[in-house]
Design a protein around this motif. Structure first.
Motif, PDB file in Angstrom:
ATOM      1  N   ALA A 192       0.829  -1.212   0.000  1.00 15.40           N
ATOM      2  CA  ALA A 192       0.000   0.000   0.000  1.00 15.40           C
ATOM      3  C   ALA A 192       0.861   1.259   0.000  1.00 15.40           C
ATOM      4  O   ALA A 192       0.579   2.218  -0.717  1.00 15.40           O
ATOM      5  N   GLN A 193       1.928   1.256   0.786  1.00 16.14           N
ATOM      6  CA  GLN A 193       2.810   2.428   0.839  1.00 16.14           C
ATOM      7  C   GLN A 193       3.521   2.636  -0.494  1.00 16.14           C
ATOM      8  O   GLN A 193       3.655   3.770  -0.957  1.00 16.14           O
ATOM      9  N   ALA A 194       3.982   1.565  -1.101  1.00 13.46           N
ATOM     10  CA  ALA A 194       4.679   1.690  -2.387  1.00 13.46           C
ATOM     11  C   ALA A 194       3.735   2.240  -3.451  1.00 13.46           C
ATOM     12  O   ALA A 194       4.114   3.107  -4.237  1.00 13.46           O
ATOM     13  N   ALA A 195       2.508   1.748  -3.475  1.00 14.32           N
ATOM     14  CA  ALA A 195       1.540   2.232  -4.464  1.00 14.32           C
ATOM     15  C   ALA A 195       1.169   3.688  -4.213  1.00 14.32           C
ATOM     16  O   ALA A 195       0.905   4.438  -5.158  1.00 14.32           O
ATOM     17  N   GLU A 196       1.164   4.108  -2.950  1.00 14.10           N
ATOM     18  CA  GLU A 196       0.789   5.477  -2.611  1.00 14.10           C
ATOM     19  C   GLU A 196       1.919   6.474  -2.865  1.00 14.10           C
ATOM     20  O   GLU A 196       1.690   7.573  -3.363  1.00 14.10           O
ATOM     21  N   MET A 197       3.156   6.095  -2.545  1.00 13.62           N
ATOM     22  CA  MET A 197       4.268   7.040  -2.593  1.00 13.62           C
ATOM     23  C   MET A 197       5.026   7.053  -3.919  1.00 13.62           C
ATOM     24  O   MET A 197       5.703   8.029  -4.210  1.00 13.62           O
ATOM     25  N   LEU A 198       4.959   5.964  -4.680  1.00 15.70           N
ATOM     26  CA  LEU A 198       5.759   5.851  -5.898  1.00 15.70           C
ATOM     27  C   LEU A 198       4.854   5.544  -7.090  1.00 15.70           C
ATOM     28  O   LEU A 198       3.918   4.760  -6.957  1.00 15.70           O
ATOM     29  N   PRO A 199       5.140   6.126  -8.249  1.00 18.60           N
ATOM     30  CA  PRO A 199       4.346   5.794  -9.436  1.00 18.60           C
ATOM     31  C   PRO A 199       4.604   4.348  -9.869  1.00 18.60           C
ATOM     32  O   PRO A 199       5.736   3.975 -10.134  1.00 18.60           O
ATOM     33  N   ALA A 200       3.540   3.556  -9.885  1.00 15.25           N
ATOM     34  CA  ALA A 200       3.625   2.126 -10.199  1.00 15.25           C
ATOM     35  C   ALA A 200       4.638   1.440  -9.281  1.00 15.25           C
ATOM     36  O   ALA A 200       5.396   0.578  -9.696  1.00 15.25           O
ATOM     37  N   GLY A 201       4.629   1.825  -8.000  1.00 18.35           N
ATOM     38  CA  GLY A 201       5.602   1.310  -7.032  1.00 18.35           C
ATOM     39  C   GLY A 201       5.272  -0.081  -6.541  1.00 18.35           C
ATOM     40  O   GLY A 201       4.114  -0.405  -6.290  1.00 18.35           O
ATOM     41  N   THR A 202       6.300  -0.898  -6.414  1.00 21.62           N
ATOM     42  CA  THR A 202       6.167  -2.257  -5.884  1.00 21.62           C
ATOM     43  C   THR A 202       7.341  -2.563  -4.972  1.00 21.62           C
ATOM     44  O   THR A 202       8.408  -1.962  -5.092  1.00 21.62           O
ATOM     45  N   VAL A 203       7.125  -3.516  -4.067  1.00 20.38           N
ATOM     46  CA  VAL A 203       8.186  -4.022  -3.196  1.00 20.38           C
ATOM     47  C   VAL A 203       8.290  -5.514  -3.443  1.00 20.38           C
ATOM     48  O   VAL A 203       7.285  -6.229  -3.391  1.00 20.38           O
ATOM     49  N   ASN A 204       9.504  -5.993  -3.706  1.00 21.45           N
ATOM     50  CA  ASN A 204       9.733  -7.412  -3.940  1.00 21.45           C
ATOM     51  C   ASN A 204      10.818  -7.886  -2.967  1.00 21.45           C
ATOM     52  O   ASN A 204      11.897  -7.310  -2.918  1.00 21.45           O
ATOM     53  N   VAL A 205      10.504  -8.934  -2.213  1.00 21.73           N
ATOM     54  CA  VAL A 205      11.439  -9.471  -1.223  1.00 21.73           C
ATOM     55  C   VAL A 205      11.760 -10.914  -1.605  1.00 21.73           C
ATOM     56  O   VAL A 205      10.856 -11.714  -1.836  1.00 21.73           O
ATOM     57  N   THR A 206      13.039 -11.221  -1.673  1.00 23.39           N
ATOM     58  CA  THR A 206      13.478 -12.603  -1.932  1.00 23.39           C
ATOM     59  C   THR A 206      14.416 -13.037  -0.810  1.00 23.39           C
ATOM     60  O   THR A 206      15.076 -12.213  -0.184  1.00 23.39           O
ATOM     61  N   LEU A 207      14.453 -14.351  -0.578  1.00 26.30           N
ATOM     62  CA  LEU A 207      15.267 -14.920   0.494  1.00 26.30           C
ATOM     63  C   LEU A 207      16.289 -15.872  -0.099  1.00 26.30           C
ATOM     64  O   LEU A 207      15.959 -16.701  -0.932  1.00 26.30           O
ATOM     65  N   ASP A 208      17.530 -15.726   0.366  1.00 26.98           N
ATOM     66  CA  ASP A 208      18.579 -16.680   0.023  1.00 26.98           C
ATOM     67  C   ASP A 208      18.933 -17.411   1.316  1.00 26.98           C
ATOM     68  O   ASP A 208      19.740 -16.947   2.121  1.00 26.98           O
ATOM     69  N   ALA A 209      18.307 -18.571   1.518  1.00 27.80           N
ATOM     70  CA  ALA A 209      18.529 -19.347   2.741  1.00 27.80           C
ATOM     71  C   ALA A 209      19.754 -20.239   2.632  1.00 27.80           C
ATOM     72  O   ALA A 209      20.142 -20.882   3.612  1.00 27.80           O
ATOM     73  N   ALA A 210      20.390 -20.281   1.455  1.00 26.05           N
ATOM     74  CA  ALA A 210      21.551 -21.149   1.255  1.00 26.05           C
ATOM     75  C   ALA A 210      22.816 -20.576   1.890  1.00 26.05           C
ATOM     76  O   ALA A 210      23.791 -21.299   2.075  1.00 26.05           O
ATOM     77  N   VAL A 211      22.811 -19.294   2.219  1.00 27.06           N
ATOM     78  CA  VAL A 211      23.994 -18.670   2.830  1.00 27.06           C
ATOM     79  C   VAL A 211      23.792 -18.584   4.334  1.00 27.06           C
ATOM     80  O   VAL A 211      22.679 -18.678   4.836  1.00 27.06           O
ATOM     81  N   THR A 212      24.891 -18.416   5.052  1.00 23.40           N
ATOM     82  CA  THR A 212      24.816 -18.256   6.498  1.00 23.40           C
ATOM     83  C   THR A 212      25.396 -16.912   6.870  1.00 23.40           C
ATOM     84  O   THR A 212      26.555 -16.647   6.551  1.00 23.40           O
ATOM     85  N   PRO A 213      24.686 -16.057   7.526  1.00 28.53           N
ATOM     86  CA  PRO A 213      23.269 -16.127   7.855  1.00 28.53           C
ATOM     87  C   PRO A 213      22.402 -15.918   6.606  1.00 28.53           C
ATOM     88  O   PRO A 213      22.884 -15.361   5.615  1.00 28.53           O
ATOM     89  N   PRO A 214      21.133 -16.328   6.665  1.00 25.45           N
ATOM     90  CA  PRO A 214      20.243 -16.122   5.513  1.00 25.45           C
ATOM     91  C   PRO A 214      20.141 -14.635   5.164  1.00 25.45           C
ATOM     92  O   PRO A 214      20.227 -13.777   6.043  1.00 25.45           O
TER      93      PRO A 214
END
Length: 155
Positions: A107-129
């Motif tokens: 909601a914040q990305a759509a409100e504050m940025l034009p066509a705003g999105t947030v994408n989160v990815t996880l790399d659990a193969a490394v230590t620490p993740p």
């Protein structure tokens, strides 16, 4: 009767001629167009700066929320839901809180940025993740993004 013609002395020109006025007007017009162009460019630069500031702030908020809820490992890469996890006397599980956080970011990305999105990815193969947080938006037909990588310690 003798008629004599007296030659009058040539008159000195006073004021400006029409050609001089037109040349001055053209020069001033070009200068004013240059000033207007600089004004438009400064407005665009200010808008770009504001969007970049919002993206950095949003990415920092995402990182802080992930660090505050490290046991919801992997949930932050999914979809969000309004779980009503905000308020007194509300009890949500860590995965529910993570989904609520994602809902708020979107909601914040759509409100504050034009066509705003947030994408989160996880790399659990490394230590620490490590989580990679990418905030993306579209400005002047160009896709822009701000990306940070944060390790999750204390699992």
């Amino acid at each position: 009767m003798l008629i004599t013609h007296q030659k009058s002395a040539p008159r000195r020109q006073r004021g400006f001629s029409l050609v001089e006025v037109l040349i001055a007007l053209v020069i001033m017009s070009v200068g004013m167009l240059g000033i207007a162009g600089l004004y438009v460019q400064s407005m665009q630069a200010g808008r770009t700066s504001m969007f970049r500031h919002h993206a950095v702030t949003l990415a920092g908020d995402v990182a802080d929320r992930i660090r505050a809820n490290p046991t919801a490992l992997g949930v932050y890469t999914g979809g969000g839901a309004d779980g009503g996890c905000v308020g007194l006397g509300v009890s949500c599980s860590q995965p529910q809180m993570a989904q609520h956080d994602i809902f708020l970011w979107s909601a914040q990305a759509a409100e504050m940025l034009p066509a705003g999105t947030v994408n989160v990815t996880l790399d659990a193969a490394v230590t620490p993740p490590e989580y990679t947080i990418a905030v993306r938006w579209v400005e002047a037909g160009e896709n822009l993004d701000y990306t940070i990588i944060i390790p999750i310690r204390g699992l």
